[in-house]
Scaffold this active site. Structure first.
Site, PDB file in Angstrom:
ATOM      1  N   ARG A  22       1.093  -6.589  12.767  1.00 41.22           N
ATOM      2  CA  ARG A  22       0.488  -5.963  13.946  1.00 41.22           C
ATOM      3  C   ARG A  22       0.334  -6.974  15.081  1.00 41.22           C
ATOM      4  NH1 ARG A  22      -3.785  -1.231  12.088  1.00 41.22           N
ATOM      5  NH2 ARG A  22      -2.401  -0.280  10.538  1.00 41.22           N
ATOM      6  N   ARG A  35       1.987   1.027  10.278  1.00 38.46           N
ATOM      7  CA  ARG A  35       1.572   1.465   8.953  1.00 38.46           C
ATOM      8  C   ARG A  35       2.759   1.373   8.000  1.00 38.46           C
ATOM      9  NH1 ARG A  35      -3.114   4.161   7.859  1.00 38.46           N
ATOM     10  NH2 ARG A  35      -3.340   4.744  10.050  1.00 38.46           N
ATOM     11  N   GLU A  50      -6.193  -1.073  15.881  1.00 42.53           N
ATOM     12  CA  GLU A  50      -6.829  -2.005  14.941  1.00 42.53           C
ATOM     13  C   GLU A  50      -5.868  -3.100  14.504  1.00 42.53           C
ATOM     14  OE1 GLU A  50      -8.041  -2.224  10.286  1.00 42.53           O
ATOM     15  OE2 GLU A  50      -8.023  -0.234  11.208  1.00 42.53           O
ATOM     16  N   ARG A  61       0.835  -1.195   0.000  1.00 40.80           N
ATOM     17  CA  ARG A  61       0.000   0.000   0.000  1.00 40.80           C
ATOM     18  C   ARG A  61       0.872   1.248   0.000  1.00 40.80           C
ATOM     19  NH1 ARG A  61      -4.757  -1.722   4.356  1.00 40.80           N
ATOM     20  NH2 ARG A  61      -5.241  -3.728   3.369  1.00 40.80           N
ATOM     21  N   SER A  98     -10.157  -5.867  10.453  1.00 38.83           N
ATOM     22  CA  SER A  98     -11.375  -5.173  10.054  1.00 38.83           C
ATOM     23  C   SER A  98     -12.211  -6.161   9.254  1.00 38.83           C
ATOM     24  CB  SER A  98     -11.021  -3.946   9.204  1.00 38.83           C
ATOM     25  OG  SER A  98     -12.132  -3.098   9.047  1.00 38.83           O
TER      26      SER A  98
END
Length: 426
Positions: free
Chosen positions: A390, A277, A349, A262, A352
């Site tokens: 994560r 991130r 988070e 990403r 999701s």
């Protein structure tokens, strides 16, 4: 995408939903105007074709009677030209309608909390109790380098900011976490493992909703209409694109472990430290393809399956319903799983899970059929089960010790040849 019948016959519902998402209504207004023009022109074309056919029949009758047909033939020629002109204009309207449709977000379910942003999200439940430390816990960006297992500087040297190199027990722990998740989802939750392509074409990304709206978030291969996947949701959801599946074979539940890429456009300044991130990371993705009647139950099941990973690892977490203003583009309803990170003193988070209903299925042509019934659109769901990097962060921060070492959770030790403790120089 949304159904044209919905846009045409219930625009107030769509307009209200877009307002709840913080989206302007101008694209919908433009679509309605174009659609009205298109339908009017279609009526004109049909009327002109009726007149052309009637005139053509009149020419035949006149010829049979030996009459003059010059004027009638001129009229037919004029009608043909008018029809061709209208059809050319109609052909230009259709792509504009489709372009607008591809940029309209999904409608939130009635059960989704209403609110402008993440502050309106609702905590549904909390699982596990955060550990009480008798020392000041470190964040992973300090803990990992001190252990010699995370190297942010060398990752940046090789590829740039937001890339990290993992060494020794760090690399092994990342691999162990992914294998543990796959074994749990396949062996206990009944998923079918998939190894999809990591590079996909434009049509595939349109199918799941990343394109055309979010092209800036993707890494594109120069000189090709190909992109690195931002998540395994993209290739796995599209595996049955254009197919009609027997409803007796549903639900299909797939799990895939892949790298994800990403660009994180628009996220500059957010989570610049550590692994939260990154431009490249690994994720175990869950994808469900099911009937409309069962998709809400499948969402609850997906959340429970993702949560089971955290529970087995002894990591405290909470389940949060996202508000209308915080929903992703393709989602009708989303639960986030947020894991407790003591080094940051916050829940972050880690998964999701979304029910997209028929939004992606309409874009990708995903259909199902019961027996000889008429085919209908499936519902698609996706969620992280979990984001591997994560989860590594959560393990490091929750299992750290006063001497800077990290205890390896029991379920991971068989994947690490019995390693029970990660220590500097060890």
């Amino acid at each position: 995408m949304l159904a044209r019948d919905l846009l045409r016959h219930d625009p107030q519902r769509v307009r209200a939903a877009m307002g709840e998402r913080g989206q302007p209504s101008e694209p919908l207004d433009r679509w309605l105007a174009l659609d009205e023009t298109r339908r009017r022109m279609l009526g004109e074309v049909e009327e002109l074709k009726r007149r052309r056919n009637e005139a053509s029949r009149d020419i035949g009758r006149r010829k049979s009677a030996g009459g003059d047909v010059a004027a009638a033939m001129a009229e037919v020629g004029g009608l043909k030209s008018a029809i061709a002109e209208l059809e050319t204009r109609l052909a230009a309207i259709e792509p504009e309608l489709e372009a607008i449709e591809l940029r309209l977000p999904n409608l939130p379910q009635a059960s989704v909390p209403r609110g402008a942003d993440e502050t309106a999200n609702r905590v549904e439940r909390t699982v596990g109790v955060p550990r009480r430390f008798d020392f000041e816990p470190q964040a992973h960006w300090d803990l990992g380098p001190a252990l010699g297992i995370l190297d942010f500087d060398r990752g940046a040297r090789v590829a740039g900011a937001r890339f990290t190199a993992l060494f020794g027990a760090g690399a092994a722990l990342e691999r162990a976490l992914a294998q543990f998740m796959l074994d749990l989802h396949v062996g206990e939750h009944g998923y079918t493992e998939v190894l999809p392509p990591y590079i996909v074409n434009r049509e595939t990304l349109v199918g799941t909703g990343q394109l055309p709206k979010f092209e800036a978030d993707l890494f594109k291969l120069e000189g090709h209409e190909l992109f690195l996947i931002p998540t395994a949701e993209v290739p796995v959801t599209n595996l049955h694109r254009g197919e009609i599946l027997d409803e007796a074979t549903l639900p299909r539940r797939y799990v895939a472990w892949t790298p994800c890429f990403r660009s994180e456009a628009g996220s500059y300044g957010k989570d610049v430290r550590g692994l939260i991130r990154q431009h490249q990371f690994h994720k175990v993705e869950l994808v469900h393809l099911t009937t409309p009647e069962t998709s809400d139950d499948e969402l609850e099941r997906m959340v429970a399956n993702a949560g089971r990973v955290l529970e087995r690892l002894g990591l405290p977490y909470r389940v949060v319903s996202l508000s209308t203003g915080d929903l992703g583009f393709s989602a009708a309803k989303t639960y986030d799983l947020e894991v407790w990170l003591p080094g940051q003193g916050a829940y972050r988070e880690i998964s999701s899970c979304s029910n997209c209903e028929d939004f992606q299925a309409r874009r990708a042509g995903l259909k199902c059929r019961r027996g000889t019934d008429k085919p209908r659109l499936m519902h698609t769901l996706n969620g992280s089960g979990l984001a591997v990097g994560r989860t590594l962060v959560a393990v490091l921060e929750n299992y750290q010790q006063a001497d800077g070492s990290v205890t390896v959770p029991e379920p991971l030790r068989p994947y690490l040849r019995g390693l029970a403790r990660i220590a500097a120089g060890g």
